[in-house]
Scaffold this active site. Sequence first.
Site, mmCIF file in Angstrom:
data_model
loop_
_atom_site.group_PDB
_atom_site.id
_atom_site.type_symbol
_atom_site.label_atom_id
_atom_site.label_comp_id
_atom_site.label_asym_id
_atom_site.label_seq_id
_atom_site.Cartn_x
_atom_site.Cartn_y
_atom_site.Cartn_z
ATOM 1 N N GLY A 19 0.873 -1.367 -0.028
ATOM 2 C CA GLY A 19 0.023 -0.017 -0.025
ATOM 3 C C GLY A 19 0.804 1.164 -0.092
ATOM 4 N N SER A 20 0.384 2.414 0.605
ATOM 5 C CA SER A 20 0.763 3.596 0.476
ATOM 6 C C SER A 20 2.146 3.904 1.014
ATOM 7 C CB SER A 20 -0.066 4.422 1.231
ATOM 8 O OG SER A 20 -1.543 4.482 0.856
ATOM 9 N N THR A 21 2.814 3.110 1.752
ATOM 10 C CA THR A 21 4.304 3.113 2.167
ATOM 11 C C THR A 21 5.137 3.310 0.859
ATOM 12 O OG1 THR A 21 4.239 0.650 2.082
ATOM 13 C CG2 THR A 21 4.036 1.758 4.412
#
Lengths: 586, 372
Positions: free
Chosen positions: A295-297
């Site tokens: 995800g957004s990491t």
Amino acid sequence: MILNPFKSIRQSHQQRAASHGRVRPCAPRAMDEKIQAALDVSYRRLLMTGAMLLFAFGAITVRLVDVSLMQAASEPRVTYAPRMQEMRMDRADIVDRNGTLLATNLSTASLFANPRKVMNPDDTARQLAMVLPELHEAEVARQLKSKRSFVWLRRNLTPRQQWRVISLGLPGIEFQSAETRVYPNGTLAAHIMGYVDIDNGGLAGVEGTFDTTLRDDAAPLQLTIDARLQHILRKELSRAKTEFSALGATGIILDARNGEVVAMTSLPDFDPNDGGNARPEQRFNRATLGVYELGSTFKIFTAAMALDYGIVTMRSGYDATKPIRISRFTIRDYHAKRRWLSVPEIFMYSSNIGAAKMAEDVGTEAQRSFLRRLGLLRPASIELPEVGAPMVPSPWRPINTMTISYGHGLAVSPLQLASGVAAMVNGGIVHKPTLIRGRAKSAPAGQRIISELTSREVRRLMRLVVEKGTGRKAAAEGFLVGGKTGTADKPKKGGYSRRALISSFVGAFPMTDPRYVVLATLDEPRGTKKTHGYATGGWVAAPIVRRVIERAAPLLGVQPIDENSPAVKKELHIDFKREGRQLASF
Amino acid sequence: MTPIARDDTSVLGRWWWTVDRWTLLCVCLLTAFGMLLTAAASPPVAERIGLDSLYFVRRQAILIIPAIALLVSISLLEPRSIRRLAAVAFVGIIVLLISTLIFGPEIKGSQRWLTFAGFSLQPSEFVKPAFAVVAAWMFSARRLGEEVPGYQISGAMYLLVLGLLLAQPDVGQAVVVSAIWFTQWFLAGLSATWVGLLVFVGLTAMVGAYFVFPHVASRIDRFLDPASGDSYQIDRAMEAFMNGGLFGRGPGEGMAKAYLPDAHSDFILAVAGEEFGLLACLILVALFVFIVLRGLNRVLEDKNLFVILASAGLLVQFALQAIINMASTVGLMPTKGMTLPFISYGGSSLLALAFGMGMLLALTRRRAGGVE
């Protein structure tokens, strides 16, 4: 007589000789005197000889008393450090970076029977079952009645059990001593240690990777792991896993400067002392073998590459008013602002739309090349047999470029993510992660992937997330934590599940000069009342990182600093001037 | 007290009343103690080298009877006969020593044994007493003005024996033979200059042995710095004395014999210390001291230079063997393969000591008229 001086001896002899009349009368007097002189010399010297012999015997007597009575029995006569060769064991020890014992050998007795020597199998079985309740009496009796000359009854008895069996005094019941691999810390670093089979052959973890070395070398294998930090990480993850009823949890503490893995945990785990009986999901190492869309990491990488390639600046931005529709997908924001967002804002609010547009501008080839150089497109290089290959889209279409920008469509292991983030914050150098102490020093210098300047900007962005954005729950007071949340929908058949999440937070501290990268990931956490039902990275994973850093930083020797000091403020300052607005509008 | 009447003039009767009965008693006590210690120390050694556990005990027991018979029968002889016996024996033993170098099997790096008909013999044990008596004869003859080149003959004999012993090599026996010869020359009136010179030569020779014989060097190195190499034996021996304390752990209760390779011979004192304690060791030392002082005291009353020199030579040999063995065992000097007289297991050693002690008893018998 002995004490008499020589003269008196001579005198006494002359007197005695005279009185006894033994001097030969016809012998010349000169001859007599010569004999007497010779005798005198020999008498005198005989006394000297006797004295010397007596002295030697006296010395022996004194020494006998000394060694028998005067020596402290507890003191070894000669002290010397035992050499490694003398302490040879079946398998070398494994220790952590501080020398704490993680794996060693104990010699234990194993019980076997020679049925040919057993006199009364039924009675023998009954007596054995009495002292070893875990033995099945009927089964033992059957074994003892066999015609063989060797049957194992039970391996690895404790000394007390062995003593009890010995005191039964049963014929035909014997022991064989063998070394058993023991992990005194149990589950502490289960997936790193791995386990051994019944013949002490390494099957998993470093036991598997270094099986030959551990058999051949006497010197202990030293890992980069710190048992204390490992304990903290495991405890915090385990607490969060329970709290949020997660299926699993992963945590990593990585030295940002050299790639040394200081702690790494995957839950659920197992006890390496009984590794063979662990369930498959327990043995599965989520940190290195599992690959996930994190995800957004990934926006850390997207922002870094866009900044480093010069596609954007800290002041430029993108229009995030509307979701992007591309083929059959829709890219929308979770925390939708429905307006133009600057690069720091895109990062802070974790805008998928902004990240996707940024990646589109970077281009597919540049993105792929960047991720390849970061080591995200091939299995992580780590000294474990359990390494998962990333799931890389093939072919890599523009849509993949856009989804990968916010961490979907490319599955990597948590260790790869942590290692990549380390390169983003440490000044831009990629170090291969390692579990073996000393390897980092001897490894070739890491490769530069982004400029120092870009790294500095990424640090500012990550700090912003913790200061004002989605990662506020990761703020460990005084340690200047920076990071990025990530909440990914778990893939399911034919799409993504909205309900099942992989919630992560990857952080580093202190952001002015990052020393360690800390990652926490929960698999399918369920929101609680306390989190208002939210199970996103910011709600469930960021607090883990905060607690780990609060507990670990003192042990890692990182001093807390005043987060509001002017120097720190200046170093991490972000100017929100919107220079790019006009550009975007036109 | 005794069945032999004071006026008994038979051979045995005269022997009984003239022989040194105290020394005889002490030798018997030593032999008995030796038998006891062999029984205690040797079974583990025998088992370790794959023999029946009582092998050494039986062999020692069988040899005690002929050894005592030899001792008594030699002590019956007159000094003149002793001289002749020693001379004949000396020539025979020199022949045996030479054949050892030619036919003897090499054991642990040296040729010291002769084997015939299942019986192995160590001629170097027998050469010491024979040499002591023959050299004394030569010294006394020259000293008393007889027309014999006694010094030269004794010197030549000494060099011959020394050469044969060093060729084996057996440095320990060479040291004992050197000490005998030097003591006798010293007693025979060697001038102070020569004494100083020979002491110097002796010291030089010991230093030389360090450089010439690697096994000597290794033992001395380990003695000077126990950590430099394997000091296993001496460490075990020290532990044994420590465990024994004053009264010992009790017969058969010792541990050292299970570890010491030479528990029944060179390191038997450690077994005595562990099982019977310091007191027993001190009694043992006292017995040796008594025999030596008693012997020296008796020759101090003698007027026959040959008797003095020969007895002194035999006593020095006996004392030095005891001193070297015990000093090695208690760690006062580098370990040296030397048996503890009448205590250690060893057929050749026992018979040779009986031979030497028999001659000593014969020489120190009270003779009517003082001079033969």
